[in-house]
Design a protein around this motif. Sequence first.
Motif, short mmCIF file in Angstrom:
data_model
loop_
_atom_site.label_atom_id
_atom_site.label_comp_id
_atom_site.label_asym_id
_atom_site.label_seq_id
_atom_site.Cartn_x
_atom_site.Cartn_y
_atom_site.Cartn_z
N PHE A 108 4.93 6.04 -8.47
CA PHE A 108 4.07 7.24 -8.46
C PHE A 108 3.08 7.19 -9.62
CE2 PHE A 108 3.40 11.48 -10.30
CZ PHE A 108 2.75 12.10 -9.25
N TRP A 109 3.55 6.87 -10.81
CA TRP A 109 2.72 6.95 -12.01
C TRP A 109 1.69 5.82 -12.08
CZ3 TRP A 109 2.13 10.82 -15.32
CH2 TRP A 109 1.44 10.57 -16.51
N ASP A 110 2.09 4.59 -11.72
CA ASP A 110 1.22 3.44 -11.90
C ASP A 110 0.35 3.13 -10.69
OD1 ASP A 110 2.22 3.13 -14.40
OD2 ASP A 110 3.59 1.49 -13.92
N ILE A 111 0.73 3.60 -9.50
CA ILE A 111 -0.02 3.24 -8.30
C ILE A 111 -0.62 4.47 -7.62
CG2 ILE A 111 0.15 2.20 -6.01
CD1 ILE A 111 2.29 0.35 -7.10
N LEU A 112 0.23 5.43 -7.26
CA LEU A 112 -0.28 6.58 -6.51
C LEU A 112 -1.22 7.44 -7.34
CD1 LEU A 112 2.68 7.94 -4.37
CD2 LEU A 112 0.67 6.67 -3.63
N LEU A 113 -0.87 7.69 -8.59
CA LEU A 113 -1.70 8.57 -9.41
C LEU A 113 -3.09 8.01 -9.64
CD1 LEU A 113 -1.03 11.35 -10.53
CD2 LEU A 113 -0.58 10.30 -12.74
#
Length: 284
Positions: A192-197
């Motif tokens: 979530f933090w490194d790709i989606l955000l």
Amino acid sequence: MIERRPGLTVLSHLVLILGVLIVAFPVYVTIIASTQTTAQIVQNTPMSLLPGDHAFETYRLALFGGSTEAGGRINPAWPMMWVSLVTALLISFGKIAISILSAFAIVYFRFPLRGLIFWMIFITLMLPVEVRIGPTYGVVASLGMLNSYAGLTIPLIASATATFLFRQFFLTVPDELVEAARMDGAGPMRFFWDILLPLSRTSIAALFVIQFIYGWNQYLWPLLVTTKEDMYPVVLGIRRLISGDAYTEWNVVMATAMLAMLPPALVVILMQKWFVKGLVDSEK
């Protein structure tokens, strides 16, 4: 190939210019009225559409408060603008944080009744504000959150629209990206933090602009949950400047209205590129 016809081009430009004039004329009248005295606005019928020479005094009085020539007292607008700014930022960041995490859970986690929970969130869009505002006020009052930033913001930070926006965007993310992250040992929050955000930057920017304007322009909810003047937002302050049957300093009202327009206008101007790109990317 679209055929260019000079007549249609001229007509379309005329329609656009007419639309701009219709929208901009009230703003122009507000600016002109804020540079004149109340006597000039009230006594001249119709009001002069030429700028006056009292702009500095009027805006100083609107921003910092003070006594008027008629003996009235004007409360400063800058504390109300600060309340509106804090409220708008808390609502914007709160909506984005809750909505993006909700959409992430709905799309990427497998749990019972996942689809039903999403549609229950989505159905809240069909409930009018009048249905929810009474029970919400009762809860806020019972928790002692009247006249506080918590009371102004917490009931407004849940957004079914933003959850739906992020959900639709997450559904466009390729499954191969999820599998590659899993093979590299990335956990759910790392993914979530490194790709989606980072991929959601444009959607976040578009949503921030919309929610900032929404939070800044709140009137009905602050009218219910605030009874102290130090917690009035600027929109509510403008309404209180209009005294009804009593003498109203219309030049100060117009100046305060112009000051209230500046922060949302600056946000739209500074983030226009990201806002448009976010809307286009969301549609894809």
